[in-house]
Scaffold this motif. Sequence first.
Motif, PDB file in Angstrom:
ATOM      1  N   LYS A   1     -33.780   2.216 -18.716  1.00 40.73           N
ATOM      2  CA  LYS A   1     -32.604   2.944 -19.217  1.00 40.73           C
ATOM      3  C   LYS A   1     -32.895   4.434 -19.342  1.00 40.73           C
ATOM      4  O   LYS A   1     -32.062   5.263 -18.978  1.00 40.73           O
ATOM      5  CB  LYS A   1     -32.209   2.363 -20.580  1.00 40.73           C
ATOM      6  N   TRP A   2     -34.078   4.718 -19.821  1.00 41.48           N
ATOM      7  CA  TRP A   2     -34.492   6.120 -19.990  1.00 41.48           C
ATOM      8  C   TRP A   2     -34.527   6.838 -18.644  1.00 41.48           C
ATOM      9  O   TRP A   2     -34.033   7.961 -18.509  1.00 41.48           O
ATOM     10  CB  TRP A   2     -35.861   6.137 -20.675  1.00 41.48           C
ATOM     11  N   LEU A   3     -35.084   6.170 -17.649  1.00 40.83           N
ATOM     12  CA  LEU A   3     -35.166   6.767 -16.309  1.00 40.83           C
ATOM     13  C   LEU A   3     -33.781   7.014 -15.728  1.00 40.83           C
ATOM     14  O   LEU A   3     -33.474   8.106 -15.248  1.00 40.83           O
ATOM     15  CB  LEU A   3     -35.951   5.844 -15.372  1.00 40.83           C
ATOM     16  N   VAL A   4     -32.957   5.971 -15.780  1.00 36.64           N
ATOM     17  CA  VAL A   4     -31.645   6.041 -15.150  1.00 36.64           C
ATOM     18  C   VAL A   4     -30.753   7.103 -15.801  1.00 36.64           C
ATOM     19  O   VAL A   4     -29.980   7.775 -15.121  1.00 36.64           O
ATOM     20  CB  VAL A   4     -30.958   4.664 -15.206  1.00 36.64           C
ATOM     21  N   GLU A   5     -30.907   7.235 -17.100  1.00 36.92           N
ATOM     22  CA  GLU A   5     -30.020   8.165 -17.802  1.00 36.92           C
ATOM     23  C   GLU A   5     -30.565   9.582 -17.874  1.00 36.92           C
ATOM     24  O   GLU A   5     -30.140  10.377 -18.710  1.00 36.92           O
ATOM     25  CB  GLU A   5     -29.699   7.608 -19.186  1.00 36.92           C
ATOM     26  N   GLY A   6     -31.519   9.876 -17.047  1.00 33.99           N
ATOM     27  CA  GLY A   6     -31.908  11.264 -16.857  1.00 33.99           C
ATOM     28  C   GLY A   6     -33.099  11.759 -17.648  1.00 33.99           C
ATOM     29  O   GLY A   6     -33.370  12.958 -17.706  1.00 33.99           O
ATOM     30  N   ARG A   7     -33.834  10.854 -18.290  1.00 37.18           N
ATOM     31  CA  ARG A   7     -35.074  11.227 -18.995  1.00 37.18           C
ATOM     32  C   ARG A   7     -34.874  12.402 -19.953  1.00 37.18           C
ATOM     33  O   ARG A   7     -35.580  13.405 -19.884  1.00 37.18           O
ATOM     34  CB  ARG A   7     -36.165  11.582 -17.973  1.00 37.18           C
ATOM     35  N   LYS A   8     -33.888  12.249 -20.817  1.00 36.39           N
ATOM     36  CA  LYS A   8     -33.590  13.354 -21.743  1.00 36.39           C
ATOM     37  C   LYS A   8     -34.641  13.477 -22.836  1.00 36.39           C
ATOM     38  O   LYS A   8     -34.953  14.579 -23.283  1.00 36.39           O
ATOM     39  CB  LYS A   8     -32.190  13.145 -22.344  1.00 36.39           C
ATOM     40  N   GLU A   9     -35.162  12.344 -23.271  1.00 37.93           N
ATOM     41  CA  GLU A   9     -36.217  12.381 -24.278  1.00 37.93           C
ATOM     42  C   GLU A   9     -37.581  12.617 -23.621  1.00 37.93           C
ATOM     43  O   GLU A   9     -37.757  12.334 -22.437  1.00 37.93           O
ATOM     44  CB  GLU A   9     -36.264  11.062 -25.064  1.00 37.93           C
ATOM     45  N   THR A  10     -38.514  13.124 -24.380  1.00 34.98           N
ATOM     46  CA  THR A  10     -39.861  13.282 -23.850  1.00 34.98           C
ATOM     47  C   THR A  10     -40.567  11.929 -23.845  1.00 34.98           C
ATOM     48  O   THR A  10     -40.207  11.040 -24.625  1.00 34.98           O
ATOM     49  CB  THR A  10     -40.696  14.246 -24.715  1.00 34.98           C
ATOM     50  N   PRO A  11     -41.563  11.750 -22.987  1.00 36.09           N
ATOM     51  CA  PRO A  11     -42.341  10.515 -22.992  1.00 36.09           C
ATOM     52  C   PRO A  11     -42.895  10.208 -24.390  1.00 36.09           C
ATOM     53  O   PRO A  11     -42.983   9.044 -24.780  1.00 36.09           O
ATOM     54  CB  PRO A  11     -43.472  10.821 -22.006  1.00 36.09           C
ATOM     55  N   GLU A  12     -43.224  11.241 -25.116  1.00 34.08           N
ATOM     56  CA  GLU A  12     -43.775  11.049 -26.457  1.00 34.08           C
ATOM     57  C   GLU A  12     -42.735  10.438 -27.395  1.00 34.08           C
ATOM     58  O   GLU A  12     -43.011   9.465 -28.095  1.00 34.08           O
ATOM     59  CB  GLU A  12     -44.233  12.403 -27.004  1.00 34.08           C
ATOM     60  N   GLU A  13     -41.543  10.982 -27.361  1.00 35.67           N
ATOM     61  CA  GLU A  13     -40.470  10.443 -28.199  1.00 35.67           C
ATOM     62  C   GLU A  13     -40.203   8.981 -27.867  1.00 35.67           C
ATOM     63  O   GLU A  13     -40.030   8.144 -28.764  1.00 35.67           O
ATOM     64  CB  GLU A  13     -39.179  11.253 -27.985  1.00 35.67           C
ATOM     65  N   MET A  14     -40.174   8.683 -26.575  1.00 34.72           N
ATOM     66  CA  MET A  14     -39.887   7.310 -26.157  1.00 34.72           C
ATOM     67  C   MET A  14     -40.995   6.363 -26.575  1.00 34.72           C
ATOM     68  O   MET A  14     -40.744   5.243 -27.030  1.00 34.72           O
ATOM     69  CB  MET A  14     -39.703   7.247 -24.634  1.00 34.72           C
ATOM     70  N   ALA A  15     -42.236   6.825 -26.432  1.00 33.04           N
ATOM     71  CA  ALA A  15     -43.369   5.993 -26.843  1.00 33.04           C
ATOM     72  C   ALA A  15     -43.277   5.687 -28.332  1.00 33.04           C
ATOM     73  O   ALA A  15     -43.495   4.552 -28.778  1.00 33.04           O
ATOM     74  CB  ALA A  15     -44.676   6.695 -26.514  1.00 33.04           C
ATOM     75  N   ASN A  16     -42.929   6.693 -29.105  1.00 38.12           N
ATOM     76  CA  ASN A  16     -42.746   6.507 -30.547  1.00 38.12           C
ATOM     77  C   ASN A  16     -41.687   5.469 -30.858  1.00 38.12           C
ATOM     78  O   ASN A  16     -41.911   4.542 -31.638  1.00 38.12           O
ATOM     79  CB  ASN A  16     -42.333   7.830 -31.185  1.00 38.12           C
ATOM     80  N   LEU A  17     -40.539   5.658 -30.228  1.00 35.92           N
ATOM     81  CA  LEU A  17     -39.403   4.761 -30.456  1.00 35.92           C
ATOM     82  C   LEU A  17     -39.787   3.314 -30.153  1.00 35.92           C
ATOM     83  O   LEU A  17     -39.573   2.407 -30.965  1.00 35.92           O
ATOM     84  CB  LEU A  17     -38.232   5.182 -29.565  1.00 35.92           C
ATOM     85  N   VAL A  18     -40.371   3.119 -28.992  1.00 36.03           N
ATOM     86  CA  VAL A  18     -40.693   1.763 -28.550  1.00 36.03           C
ATOM     87  C   VAL A  18     -41.731   1.114 -29.471  1.00 36.03           C
ATOM     88  O   VAL A  18     -41.566  -0.037 -29.885  1.00 36.03           O
ATOM     89  CB  VAL A  18     -41.188   1.782 -27.089  1.00 36.03           C
TER      90      VAL A  18
END
Lengths: 182, 182
Positions: B154-171
């Motif tokens: 979802k992150w990839l498809v929707e344009g990678r608006k968040e940083t990898p760090e933010e996403m790692a945190n969230l997950v």
Amino acid sequence: MKEKTDRRVKYTKALLKEALVELLKERHISKISVTALCEAADVNRSTFYAHYTDQFDLLRQVEGEVIANLKSFLEQYVDDRMPITEQNLKGILEYAKSNADLFMVLLGENCDHAFHYDLMELVKLIPFQYNAKESQKEYLLTFAITGCISVLYKWLVEGRKETPEEMANLVLKVIYNGLLSF
Amino acid sequence: MKEKTDRRVKYTKALLKEALVELLKERHISKISVTALCEAADVNRSTFYAHYTDQFDLLRQVEGEVIANLKSFLEQYVDDRMPITEQNLKGILEYAKSNADLFMVLLGENCDHAFHYDLMELVKLIPFQYNAKESQKEYLLTFAITGCISVLYKWLVEGRKETPEEMANLVLKVIYNGLLSF
DNA sequence: ATTATAATAAACACATTGTTGGAATTCAAC
DNA sequence: GTTGAATTCCAACAATGTGTTTATTATAAT
């Protein structure tokens, strides 16, 4: 609404559906030719084309049936204002269990992703209870639902050893409280 | 190990790979004929069959490449005894980000489930930290990894608006602490 | 420059596709 | 039951893709 008057049509479609599910246990939908399908169902190829455009069309219609059934099934239990409970999750699991063969095939590797997506959209109708920034909500919902479906699939494939109640408990616990709560 | 001596072979394979990815953006792998593939890549059909058995074979090899790269990438960061950290999850996300086009296609609806499964097996190599009955562990792992991959997609498809760090945190937060921790 | 290898081009038998027109059958409805 | 309508079956069709082969051309490796 339902105007499947003619028994011949119903019978033909039932034969084709049965043949499709059977063949899908062995190979991918793209490798199932209309010819093979008709041979397995003992239906003339012309007859097939009178109802469907190709094997994918047939698959979509079968998927549509399941989704529609599940939807009307859910509408009995789901209230817009009440978050998901063990009760209605258990309902889904029981429904899946009683249609295990079909669910396994449709969620399995021999079909496309369509059923998976439709199922996600359906489960999204069930409200979850959580507070998060609006920007995070979509991610969290995706996470929860996808994980949920993959566990359901694993449970089906591996023989449904746990009761729907146990599975509902497990899933809700990990969704709401995470791995560390175990 | 690597004996791709001849530049012509490398070039041909690169052309075909490029053409495949391009066509996969538009239609399902099963609807991409070898003929169309060769036309798009401007490669003779005989040449294609000299290297691959069909379009699925080519797809598998492309998938294999990505998995192999990701694997050797991960082996630098993952220690068997250390549970997953924000650090190495961030690594995966960065790798995916720098190969976004390919990842989106391979995880998208126009491919089969193979890449998804391979990716799951790969992520399973990263140890998670949790205590649960042995019978539950497999379910929990499946839940976490599938959810993780779907969020990545979802992150990839929707344009990678968040940083990898933010996403790692969230997950990691939702995996370990659940929805209620938000 | 020579030799080996790869890519091309053309042709092939074969299978599947999607569509056709007409015959045979089955249904529903009276 | 009989009849009119709908459905299925059958055979044939051109079109497309498949997988393989053969001979020819082009390119890489040394």
